[in-house]
Design an enzyme around this catalytic site. Structure first.
Site, short mmCIF file in Angstrom:
data_model
loop_
_atom_site.label_atom_id
_atom_site.label_comp_id
_atom_site.label_asym_id
_atom_site.label_seq_id
_atom_site.Cartn_x
_atom_site.Cartn_y
_atom_site.Cartn_z
N ASP A 55 73.96 -16.05 14.26
CA ASP A 55 74.15 -16.05 12.80
C ASP A 55 74.56 -17.48 12.42
O ASP A 55 75.72 -17.77 12.16
CB ASP A 55 75.26 -15.04 12.47
C1 SPV Z 1 78.12 -10.77 7.94
O1 SPV Z 1 78.24 -9.56 8.17
O2 SPV Z 1 77.11 -11.40 8.21
C2 SPV Z 1 79.19 -11.50 7.27
C3 SPV Z 1 80.56 -11.05 7.47
O3 SPV Z 1 78.93 -12.51 6.65
S1 SPV Z 1 81.22 -11.95 8.81
O4 SPV Z 1 80.43 -11.65 9.98
O5 SPV Z 1 82.58 -11.52 8.93
O6 SPV Z 1 81.16 -13.37 8.50
MG MG Z 2 77.05 -13.24 7.08
#
Ligand code: SPV
Ligand code: MG
Length: 285
Positions: A55
């Site tokens: 991510d």
């Molecule tokens: C996601 O679920 O992608 C978020 C929340 O942005 S977090 O993973 O806590 O950043």
């Molecule tokens: Mg996110």
């Protein structure tokens, strides 16, 4: 096909606490709706993890949009799309709003980190944009929207970057001034202390959204008492899936048959129901 999709603005106008479940596809979104969640969070963590990618702004806007649009097509509760930093500068933000809105997404959450970003829980730099730059992105997003319904959540990462509650308040007030419809205040602390401190000082001028991943002991009811309007359970579904698949696959390999898991897994008829197979077969008549 849902008869009427509730927009996120309509949902928020009810004035009741909204609980959203993180998901990355139509199946997860449908299960969230069936369980009673009022909204679905198209999580950047989940969408990227579903492809075993980090991510970290690796996937493109079109890939995140395709995932969110497939989710929204399957449910009549609103999908709130996690659009990270808006995928670049003001031009990218305007394009993002046009595209998400055209795809039927009624709410997005855009965060004040520098592009490319990395997940808030990763041990990597969590650099924030200067306030004027993110204010400009919010103004761009709001002027790009074509329907009144479209809802922009401005997400503040000041607590993630350990800049303190005062900085978070300064930023969130600036984001509200710039036209954000709600603010999301994120924290990676193991307790709700700094979130409560923030909420006690917040004047309620915009709804507040939280993501209590690291402080799960703080219930939605407690958060609501402190003025929270929406709680996002961002990745519990993904984590449950990982564990369930790992356990099931490991057992089948170890035992040489699937007999030992048959009572633990959903029957094929359940899968058919999720596919609305009966409705589809009726089209043949
Ligand atoms: C996601 O679920 O992608 C978020 C929340 O942005 S977090 O993973 O806590 O950043
Ligand atoms: Mg996110």
């Amino acid at each position: 096909m849902p008869a009427h999709r509730t927009s996120f603005r309509e949902l928020m106008a009810r004035g009741e606490l909204v609980r959203a479940a993180g998901a990355h596809d139509a199946l997860g979104s449908t299960l969230a709706q069936q369980a009673g969640f009022q909204a679905v969070w198209a999580s950047s963590l989940e969408v990227s993890a579903s492809r075993c990618l980090p991510d970290a702004s690796v996937l493109t806007m079109t890939e995140y949009l395709a995932a969110a649009a497939n989710m929204q097509k399957a449910v009549d509760i609103p999908v709130v799309a996690d659009v990270d930093t808006g995928y670049g500068n003001n031009l990218n933000v305007a394009h993002m709003v046009h595209e998400y809105e055209a795809a039927g997404i009624t709410a997005v959450a855009m965060e004040d980190k520098l592009y490319p970003k990395v997940n808030s829980f990763a041990s990597a730099a969590q650099t924030l944009l200067p306030i004027p730059d993110f204010v400009s992105k919010i103004e761009t997003a709001k002027s790009a929207q074509r329907t009144e319904d479209f809802f922009l959540i401005a997400r503040c990462e000041a607590l993630i970057n350990q800049m303190g509650v005062d900085e978070a308040l300064t930023r969130c007030n600036a984001y509200a001034d710039a036209g954000a419809d709600a603010i999301l205040i994120h924290s990676k602390k193991r307790d709700e202390g700094e979130i409560v401190e923030f909420l006690d000082a917040w004047d309620g001028r915009r709804p507040v959204v939280i993501v209590p991943t690291t402080y799960p002991q703080w219930s939605a009811a407690e958060a609501e008492k402190h003025g929270v309007s929406m709680v996002i359970y961002a990745n519990q579904g993904l984590r449950a899936t990982v564990q369930a698949l790992r356990d099931t696959f490991t057992t089948i390999v170890a035992e040489g048959s699937s007999l030992g898991v048959e009572d633990e897994i959903a029957p094929v008829s359940d899968v058919f129901a999720l596919q609305n197979l009966g409705d589809w077969l009726a089209l043949e008549k």
